[in-house]
Design a protein around this motif. Structure first.
Motif, PDB file in Angstrom:
ATOM      1  N   LEU A 228     -10.954 -10.688  -8.925  1.00 14.36           N
ATOM      2  CA  LEU A 228     -10.324  -9.406  -9.199  1.00 14.36           C
ATOM      3  C   LEU A 228      -9.842  -8.746  -7.908  1.00 14.36           C
ATOM      4  O   LEU A 228      -8.731  -8.204  -7.847  1.00 14.36           O
ATOM      5  N   GLN A 229     -10.668  -8.809  -6.869  1.00 10.58           N
ATOM      6  CA  GLN A 229     -10.276  -8.225  -5.586  1.00 10.58           C
ATOM      7  C   GLN A 229      -9.006  -8.881  -5.050  1.00 10.58           C
ATOM      8  O   GLN A 229      -8.074  -8.211  -4.584  1.00 10.58           O
ATOM      9  N   ILE A 230      -8.945 -10.192  -5.143  1.00  9.83           N
ATOM     10  CA  ILE A 230      -7.792 -10.936  -4.624  1.00  9.83           C
ATOM     11  C   ILE A 230      -6.515 -10.595  -5.389  1.00  9.83           C
ATOM     12  O   ILE A 230      -5.471 -10.314  -4.792  1.00  9.83           O
ATOM     13  N   ILE A 231      -6.587 -10.608  -6.719  1.00  5.43           N
ATOM     14  CA  ILE A 231      -5.368 -10.366  -7.490  1.00  5.43           C
ATOM     15  C   ILE A 231      -4.937  -8.907  -7.419  1.00  5.43           C
ATOM     16  O   ILE A 231      -3.732  -8.609  -7.344  1.00  5.43           O
ATOM     17  N   PHE A 232      -5.899  -7.974  -7.379  1.00  2.00           N
ATOM     18  CA  PHE A 232      -5.536  -6.565  -7.262  1.00  2.00           C
ATOM     19  C   PHE A 232      -4.901  -6.287  -5.896  1.00  2.00           C
ATOM     20  O   PHE A 232      -3.906  -5.564  -5.804  1.00  2.00           O
ATOM     21  N   GLN A 233      -5.484  -6.857  -4.843  1.00  2.00           N
ATOM     22  CA  GLN A 233      -4.931  -6.651  -3.511  1.00  2.00           C
ATOM     23  C   GLN A 233      -3.527  -7.261  -3.400  1.00  2.00           C
ATOM     24  O   GLN A 233      -2.610  -6.665  -2.837  1.00  2.00           O
ATOM     25  N   GLY A 234      -3.360  -8.452  -3.976  1.00  2.41           N
ATOM     26  CA  GLY A 234      -2.050  -9.083  -3.968  1.00  2.41           C
ATOM     27  C   GLY A 234      -1.013  -8.259  -4.709  1.00  2.41           C
ATOM     28  O   GLY A 234       0.134  -8.128  -4.270  1.00  2.41           O
ATOM     29  N   ALA A 235      -1.411  -7.693  -5.843  1.00  4.10           N
ATOM     30  CA  ALA A 235      -0.504  -6.860  -6.630  1.00  4.10           C
ATOM     31  C   ALA A 235      -0.121  -5.594  -5.862  1.00  4.10           C
ATOM     32  O   ALA A 235       1.046  -5.175  -5.862  1.00  4.10           O
ATOM     33  N   HIS A 236      -1.100  -4.981  -5.216  1.00  2.00           N
ATOM     34  CA  HIS A 236      -0.828  -3.759  -4.450  1.00  2.00           C
ATOM     35  C   HIS A 236       0.133  -4.048  -3.300  1.00  2.00           C
ATOM     36  O   HIS A 236       1.080  -3.276  -3.057  1.00  2.00           O
ATOM     37  N   LEU A 237      -0.070  -5.141  -2.590  1.00  6.06           N
ATOM     38  CA  LEU A 237       0.820  -5.476  -1.475  1.00  6.06           C
ATOM     39  C   LEU A 237       2.242  -5.743  -1.963  1.00  6.06           C
ATOM     40  O   LEU A 237       3.212  -5.380  -1.296  1.00  6.06           O
ATOM     41  N   ARG A 238       2.359  -6.400  -3.126  1.00 11.08           N
ATOM     42  CA  ARG A 238       3.706  -6.634  -3.664  1.00 11.08           C
ATOM     43  C   ARG A 238       4.368  -5.320  -4.044  1.00 11.08           C
ATOM     44  O   ARG A 238       5.566  -5.117  -3.781  1.00 11.08           O
ATOM     45  N   TYR A 239       3.621  -4.414  -4.649  1.00 15.50           N
ATOM     46  CA  TYR A 239       4.167  -3.110  -4.997  1.00 15.50           C
ATOM     47  C   TYR A 239       4.607  -2.359  -3.737  1.00 15.50           C
ATOM     48  O   TYR A 239       5.702  -1.767  -3.702  1.00 15.50           O
TER      49      TYR A 239
END
Length: 251
Positions: A165-176
């Protein structure tokens, strides 16, 4: 929750790749909701407060799925994101934490802030429940918080699942963040020379010093600065420098 994925289901890396290719927040949000549903979570929320000086600094983003709509509407209507103790705690947190670690009767009874006391009282009255919150970090102070709802207070979530969850949430935030900065850079539309001059302004250099550095006249720098002010819709060099950093124009 935490059930094993079927062989034909996309894995973590598949989701990360698709998020990296997403062209807008709605696409990112849809992918996050697909992922949390596959992992057995029924609700998800993402909150982002833009940093001071950013073009969107007055436009926090709140996305929610699966939480009671009356609470979500109440949260947004009362601008609770600006005083949320959970968001404040997340500013310095580096690991996931439960909402109930912060939002509880102890805080309601001990806080000296009437606004926070009212917020916590309403939170408890709406019976929002608990969530597992993940602090997220982005460029130029773009912090955010992504949370999954927990069916039980302080329910244990396996370490491997937390990491995913940490990895995918962080990845999503960086893309945003990347999409925001791309959009804002296009809006500013400064020339390479103007960006160079603005970078010296941000370092505290006067127009005369910048003219000496670039080996041009002070009049030329003055002209460039007037154009920069007009393009950024600001009236002074301090505001221009803050804008340049906040909008990602200056790296």
């Amino acid at each position: 929750m935490g059930r094993a994925a079927k062989s034909d289901e996309p894995g973590l890396q598949d989701y990360l790749d698709r998020i990296h290719r997403a062209e807008n927040f709605d696409d990112i949000w849809a992918l996050l909701n697909q992922f949390r549903a596959r992992k057995g979570f029924t609700s998800l929320t993402y909150m982002h407060i833009p940093p001071l000086g950013a073009l969107d600094q007055e436009k926090p983003l709140i996305a929610s799925e699966g939480f009671a709509q009356d609470w979500v509407a109440h949260f947004i209507e009362n601008d609770y994101i600006s005083i949320s103790p959970v968001m404040e705690y997340a500013r310095t947190a580096i690991t996931p934490f439960c909402w109930s670690d912060i939002m509880n009767e102890d805080l309601r009874d001990t806080t000296t802030s009437p606004e926070i006391r009212k917020y916590v009282t309403n939170y408890l009255a709406y019976n929002v429940g608990d969530g597992l919150a993940f602090p997220l970090y982005g460029p130029m102070g773009r912090r955010a918080l992504c949370s999954v709802g927990l069916p039980e207070i302080k329910m244990a979530v396996p370490a491997v699942l937390r990491q995913e969850l940490q990895i995918i949430f962080q990845g999503a935030h960086l893309r945003y963040c990347d999409l925001i900065l791309q959009s804002q850079s296009k809006q500013a539309d400064l020339s390479p020379r103007e960006v160079e001059i603005l970078s010296w302004v941000a370092r505290g250099k006067s127009n005369s010093v910048i003219a000496n550095i670039l080996e041009v006249s002070t009049h030329t720098i003055d002209t460039h600065m007037r154009r920069i002010y007009a393009k950024l819709n600001v009236t002074d060099r301090v505001a221009a420098a803050i804008y340049g950093v906040g909008a990602g124009i200056l790296k």
